[in-house]
Design a protein around this motif. Structure first.
Motif, mmCIF file in Angstrom:
data_model
loop_
_atom_site.group_PDB
_atom_site.id
_atom_site.type_symbol
_atom_site.label_atom_id
_atom_site.label_comp_id
_atom_site.label_asym_id
_atom_site.label_seq_id
_atom_site.Cartn_x
_atom_site.Cartn_y
_atom_site.Cartn_z
ATOM 1 N N PRO A 332 -29.455 -8.238 8.002
ATOM 2 C CA PRO A 332 -29.264 -6.807 8.259
ATOM 3 C C PRO A 332 -30.346 -5.963 7.595
ATOM 4 O O PRO A 332 -30.781 -6.248 6.481
ATOM 5 C CB PRO A 332 -27.891 -6.530 7.634
ATOM 6 C CG PRO A 332 -27.191 -7.845 7.608
ATOM 7 C CD PRO A 332 -28.271 -8.857 7.375
ATOM 8 N N TRP A 334 -31.721 -1.567 7.426
ATOM 9 C CA TRP A 334 -31.269 -0.197 7.675
ATOM 10 C C TRP A 334 -32.048 0.457 8.816
ATOM 11 O O TRP A 334 -33.273 0.397 8.867
ATOM 12 C CB TRP A 334 -31.425 0.677 6.430
ATOM 13 C CG TRP A 334 -30.565 0.286 5.274
ATOM 14 C CD1 TRP A 334 -30.975 -0.224 4.072
ATOM 15 C CD2 TRP A 334 -29.140 0.379 5.193
ATOM 16 N NE1 TRP A 334 -29.907 -0.456 3.257
ATOM 17 C CE2 TRP A 334 -28.757 -0.102 3.917
ATOM 18 C CE3 TRP A 334 -28.155 0.805 6.066
ATOM 19 C CZ2 TRP A 334 -27.428 -0.142 3.509
ATOM 20 C CZ3 TRP A 334 -26.831 0.753 5.663
ATOM 21 C CH2 TRP A 334 -26.479 0.277 4.405
ATOM 22 N N CYS A 353 -24.076 5.178 9.049
ATOM 23 C CA CYS A 353 -24.455 3.843 8.588
ATOM 24 C C CYS A 353 -24.894 3.061 9.818
ATOM 25 O O CYS A 353 -24.071 2.480 10.531
ATOM 26 C CB CYS A 353 -23.268 3.173 7.890
ATOM 27 S SG CYS A 353 -23.647 1.550 7.192
ATOM 28 N N VAL A 355 -27.289 0.052 11.229
ATOM 29 C CA VAL A 355 -28.038 -1.139 10.822
ATOM 30 C C VAL A 355 -28.410 -1.953 12.050
ATOM 31 O O VAL A 355 -27.826 -1.798 13.132
ATOM 32 C CB VAL A 355 -27.224 -2.012 9.847
ATOM 33 C CG1 VAL A 355 -26.940 -1.272 8.554
ATOM 34 C CG2 VAL A 355 -25.937 -2.491 10.492
ATOM 35 N N PRO A 361 -25.113 -7.201 12.923
ATOM 36 C CA PRO A 361 -24.226 -7.237 11.747
ATOM 37 C C PRO A 361 -22.892 -6.533 12.005
ATOM 38 O O PRO A 361 -22.796 -5.613 12.822
ATOM 39 C CB PRO A 361 -25.037 -6.495 10.673
ATOM 40 C CG PRO A 361 -26.447 -6.482 11.168
ATOM 41 C CD PRO A 361 -26.360 -6.462 12.652
ATOM 42 N N GLU A 362 -21.902 -6.989 11.276
ATOM 43 C CA GLU A 362 -20.595 -6.327 11.288
ATOM 44 C C GLU A 362 -20.576 -5.289 10.167
ATOM 45 O O GLU A 362 -20.929 -5.578 9.026
ATOM 46 C CB GLU A 362 -19.481 -7.352 11.064
ATOM 47 C CG GLU A 362 -18.096 -6.744 11.034
ATOM 48 C CD GLU A 362 -17.016 -7.767 10.710
ATOM 49 O OE1 GLU A 362 -15.840 -7.376 10.601
ATOM 50 O OE2 GLU A 362 -17.373 -8.954 10.539
ATOM 51 N N ILE A 363 -20.137 -4.070 10.496
ATOM 52 C CA ILE A 363 -20.108 -2.974 9.531
ATOM 53 C C ILE A 363 -18.676 -2.733 9.083
ATOM 54 O O ILE A 363 -17.757 -2.640 9.898
ATOM 55 C CB ILE A 363 -20.687 -1.679 10.145
ATOM 56 C CG1 ILE A 363 -22.180 -1.853 10.432
ATOM 57 C CG2 ILE A 363 -20.473 -0.486 9.222
ATOM 58 C CD1 ILE A 363 -22.811 -0.655 11.094
ATOM 59 N N GLY A 386 -19.970 3.208 13.818
ATOM 60 C CA GLY A 386 -20.474 2.889 12.489
ATOM 61 C C GLY A 386 -20.515 4.050 11.524
ATOM 62 O O GLY A 386 -20.784 3.857 10.338
ATOM 63 N N CYS A 403 -20.707 1.451 2.492
ATOM 64 C CA CYS A 403 -20.934 0.844 3.803
ATOM 65 C C CYS A 403 -21.535 -0.533 3.583
ATOM 66 O O CYS A 403 -22.559 -0.664 2.908
ATOM 67 C CB CYS A 403 -21.870 1.710 4.648
ATOM 68 S SG CYS A 403 -22.288 0.934 6.233
ATOM 69 N N ALA A 405 -22.844 -4.082 5.566
ATOM 70 C CA ALA A 405 -23.246 -4.694 6.835
ATOM 71 C C ALA A 405 -23.560 -6.157 6.561
ATOM 72 O O ALA A 405 -24.326 -6.473 5.648
ATOM 73 C CB ALA A 405 -24.455 -3.980 7.420
ATOM 74 N N ARG A 406 -22.989 -7.040 7.366
ATOM 75 C CA ARG A 406 -23.106 -8.476 7.067
ATOM 76 C C ARG A 406 -23.302 -9.283 8.353
ATOM 77 O O ARG A 406 -22.667 -9.020 9.380
ATOM 78 C CB ARG A 406 -21.821 -8.937 6.365
ATOM 79 C CG ARG A 406 -21.817 -10.368 5.884
ATOM 80 C CD ARG A 406 -20.420 -10.803 5.439
ATOM 81 N NE ARG A 406 -19.872 -9.965 4.402
ATOM 82 C CZ ARG A 406 -19.880 -10.269 3.108
ATOM 83 N NH1 ARG A 406 -20.440 -11.403 2.712
ATOM 84 N NH2 ARG A 406 -19.325 -9.466 2.225
#
Length: 538
Positions: A332, A334, A353, A355, A361-363, A386, A403, A405-406
Motif C-alpha cells: 500500500p 498513499w 484516506c 491508497v 488494499p483493504e482500508i 474510504g 486509517c 490500509a493492508r
C-alpha cells in the motif's frame, strides 16, 4: 504606533474556510492539542545478544499524554516486567530491555504504543521485535564429493537461518577466496556451482563462510572435499540449467524494490548467458548484469516491468532457456493521507484516506485506537469510498482517528485528529495603531481576528455606526478595512469589533489624512562656486 501607508498591499478576498488554523499569535493562550506521535521504533526491529533492546514511542499533546503498550494484542505493562527500564521523561513512553539474550527471546512479539490525553488516543504502527541468537552451524557430516573431469557439480552451503541479511564467502583453508568466473560461481542461494570441473578444482578445503553483521560473527561450514577424477576424453555436451531446473516460473516483484533473476547453467564448453525481454526492451538505466551475466538485477521496479524475461544459456552444441513470468505488485502507498484539522461546532469533518496497491488494499478506520465495531454507533459517522465523514461536529466529537490500509505486501497507518474547538474571539492586531495617508490615496486599516466559531468583524465610526454606508469603505474577509479616495474629513478614530458566540472584543484604529505636499517651482541658483551658491524657489 504609526503606520505609513506607502504601498498598496496585495490583500486577497476569499470566502471563509471551514477548516480552522490557529494563528501563532493565538497559540500561547491555553490551546489544547490532541496526542501526536512524534517518534517510534521501526516496523521491524532485529536485536542481537550484545544489544540493549529499546522500544521507542514519543508523542506531544496538551494536556500531557499518557502511554500504554500492547504485545501481541494483549495489554503490556513495561514497569511490571523484570529487566525493563522505562524512560521517565516528558512526552516519552519508551522503554529499554536490559539483560542477556534469554531476555530478548522472551520479549519477542508484535508491539503497539498508544498515547492518550483527554482529547483522544494516537496509535503507533506495529513494531515487530525479533531476537537473534548466537549463530551456530548445524552439525553435519560432510562426505567427499566425487566427480569426473568435465562434469558439473554443486557444493551446498546451507547457512543457518537469520533474520538479518548474511554475507557469504567461499574460501579455502588459507583464507583465500575461491576464484569465480563463467565456469565457477556462487548462486543467490549461496551454493557454489561448477558448469564443468577441471582437475585443478581438486581440493579438500572448499569452505563456506557466513558473516553475520549484526553479531559481528563469522562462522564456517565443515570443509568440502571435492575429488575430480581425470579423464582423457571429456565429453562435450549442450547446456542444461542447474538453476532454475524447470522451463519456466512465475515471480511477484514489488513496486519500488529490486528484482533479481538468476540462471546458472552447466555444459561443456562452458555456456554463456544472455537475457531477453520479448515484450519490451529492458530499461538499460535500471538493469544491472552481475555474476558473469548469470544474474539480472532490475532496480526500482514499476508496473511497466510486468512481463516475460528469458535467460538463454548457449554453447557450440546448443542452448537451454528459462522463462520468468513477472507480475508487479505493490505494498500500500498513499494517494491522499488523512490530515489533522480543527473545526468549529456545527461543521462537517471529512478525513480522506486514499491508497493504492496491488492487490487493492483493504482500508479500515479506528477511533482513538479502537475499531469502528467497538465504538458506539452514531448517525453522524459514515464512511464513503474510504473517507470518514462526521456531520454537525461538536466539542465532544474531538478524537484521534486511525486509517489502516493492508494487503499481503504491507501495512500503512496514519493518525489524524478531529479537534472541535470553541475559542473566544481575540483581535491579534495591536490596539490604538495610527495610520497616516494622503488625500486621494487608499488606506488599509488592519483587524486580524481569530476565534472558534470564526468571529464576525465589523467596523464602526466614533458614533458606533457602521462605516459601510459610504461606498468608499470596503471590508475584506481577513478583517482589513480599505478606504479609497481619502478625504481630509476621513481623519478620525475607527473601531474594529470582533464577536462570536462566546464574547466580543474591540480595538481602536486612528487615521490621519494629510494634504499632499506641493513640489517646488521656479527654482533658481546664484553664484559661481558650489560652496557659495544660493538656491531660491517659490
Amino acid at each position: 504606533m504609526v503606520v505609513m501607508l506607502r504601498y498598496v498591499w496585495p490583500l486577497l478576498l476569499c470566502s471563509p474556510c471551514l477548516l480552522i488554523q490557529i494563528p501563532d499569535e493565538y497559540k500561547g493562550h491555553h490551546v489544547l492539542e490532541p496526542p501526536v506521535i512524534t517518534e517510534q521504533s521501526p516496523r521491524r526491529l532485529v536485536v542481537f545478544p550484545t544489544d540493549d533492546i529499546s522500544l521507542k514511542c514519543e508523542a506531544r499533546g496538551r494536556p500531557q499524554v499518557e502511554f500504554r503498550w500492547t504485545k501481541d494484542g494483549i495489554h503490556f505493562k513495561p514497569k511490571e516486567e523484570l529487566g525493563v527500564v522505562v524512560h521517565e521523561a516528558p512526552y516519552s513512553g519508551s522503554f529499554t530491555i536490559e539483560g542477556n539474550n534469554s531476555f530478548a527471546q522472551r520479549f519477542q512479539g508484535i508491539y503497539r504504543c498508544y498515547a492518550s490525553n483527554k482529547l483522544g488516543t494516537a496509535m503507533s504502527h506495529e513494531i515487530q521485535l525479533v531476537a537473534e541468537g548466537a549463530p551456530k552451524w548445524p552439525k553435519e557430516t560432510v562426505k567427499p564429493v566425487e566427480v569426473e573431469e568435465g562434469e558439473s557439480v554443486v557444493l551446498p552451503c546451507n547457512p543457518p537461518p537469520s533474520a538479518a541479511p548474511l554475507r557469504i564467502y567461499w574460501m579455502n583453508s588459507k583464507i583465500l577466496h575461491i576464484k569465480q568466473d563463467e565456469r565457477v560461481s556462487m548462486g543467490q542461494n549461496e551454493d557454489l556451482y561448477f558448469a564443468n570441473v577441471l582437475t585443478s578444482d581438486n581440493h579438500s578445503d572448499y569452505i563456506c563462510n557466513a558473516h553475520f553483521p549484526g553479531t559481528r560473527t563469522i562462522i564456517q561450514k565443515e570443509p568440502i572435499d571435492l575429488r575430480v577424477k581425470p579423464t582423457n576424453s571429456m565429453i562435450d555436451r549442450k547446456p542444461r540449467l542447474l538453476f532454475p531446473t524447470n522451463s519456466s516460473s512465475r515471480l511477484v516483484a514489488l513496486q519500488g524494490q529490486s528484482l533479481i533473476l538468476e540462471c546458472i547453467a552447466e555444459g561443456f564448453p562452458t555456456p554463456t548467458i544472455k537475457w531477453l525481454h520479448p515484450s519490451d526492451p529492458s530499461p538499460t538505466d535500471r538493469v544491472i548484469y552481475q555474476n558473469h551475466n548469470k544474474t539480472l538485477q532490475l532496480l526500482n521496479v514499476g508496473e511497466e516491468d510486468d512481463g516475460e524475461y528469458t535467460c538463454l544459456a548457449e554453447n557450440s552444441l546448443g542452448s537451454a532457456r528459462h522463462a520468468y513470468y513477472v507480475t508487479v505488485e505493490a505494498a500500500p502507498y498513499w494517494l491522499q493521507k488523512p490530515q489533522s484539522h480543527l473545526y468549529g461546532p456545527g461543521e462537517t469533518a471529512r478525513l480522506d484516506c486514499q491508497v493504492q496497491g496491488r492487490p487493492q488494499p483493504e482500508i479500515t478506520w479506528r477511533i482513538n485506537g479502537m475499531s469502528m465495531e467497538t465504538v458506539n454507533k452514531d448517525q453522524k459517522y459514515r464512511i464513503e469510498q474510504g473517507s470518514l465523514i462526521l456531520s454537525n461536529v461538536q466539542p465532544s466529537d474531538t478524537m484521534v482517528t486511525q486509517c489502516e490500509a493492508r494487503n499481503q505486501h504491507g501495512l500503512l497507518l496514519a493518525n489524524a485528529y478531529i479537534y472541535v474547538v470553541q475559542l473566544p474571539a481575540r483581535i491579534l492586531t495591536k490596539d490604538n495603531q495610527t495610520y497616516m495617508a494622503v488625500e486621494g490615496s487608499t488606506a488599509y486599516l488592519l483587524c486580524k481576528a481569530f476565534g472558534a466559531p470564526v468571529p464576525s468583524v465589523q467596523w464602526l465610526d466614533e458614533e458606533g455606526t457602521t462605516v459601510l454606508q459610504d461606498e468608499r469603505f470596503f471590508p475584506y474577509a481577513n478583517g482589513t478595512l480599505s478606504i479609497r479616495d481619502l478625504q481630509a474629513n476621513d481623519t478620525g478614530r475607527y473601531f474594529c469589533q470582533a464577536a462570536n458566540d462566546q464574547n466580543n472584543v474591540t480595538i481602536l484604529a486612528n487615521l490621519q489624512v494629510k494634504a499632499p505636499e506641493k513640489n517646488p517651482v521656479d527654482v533658481r541658483g546664484e553664484g559661481n562656486e558650489t560652496n557659495n551658491m544660493v538656491i531660491t524657489w517659490k
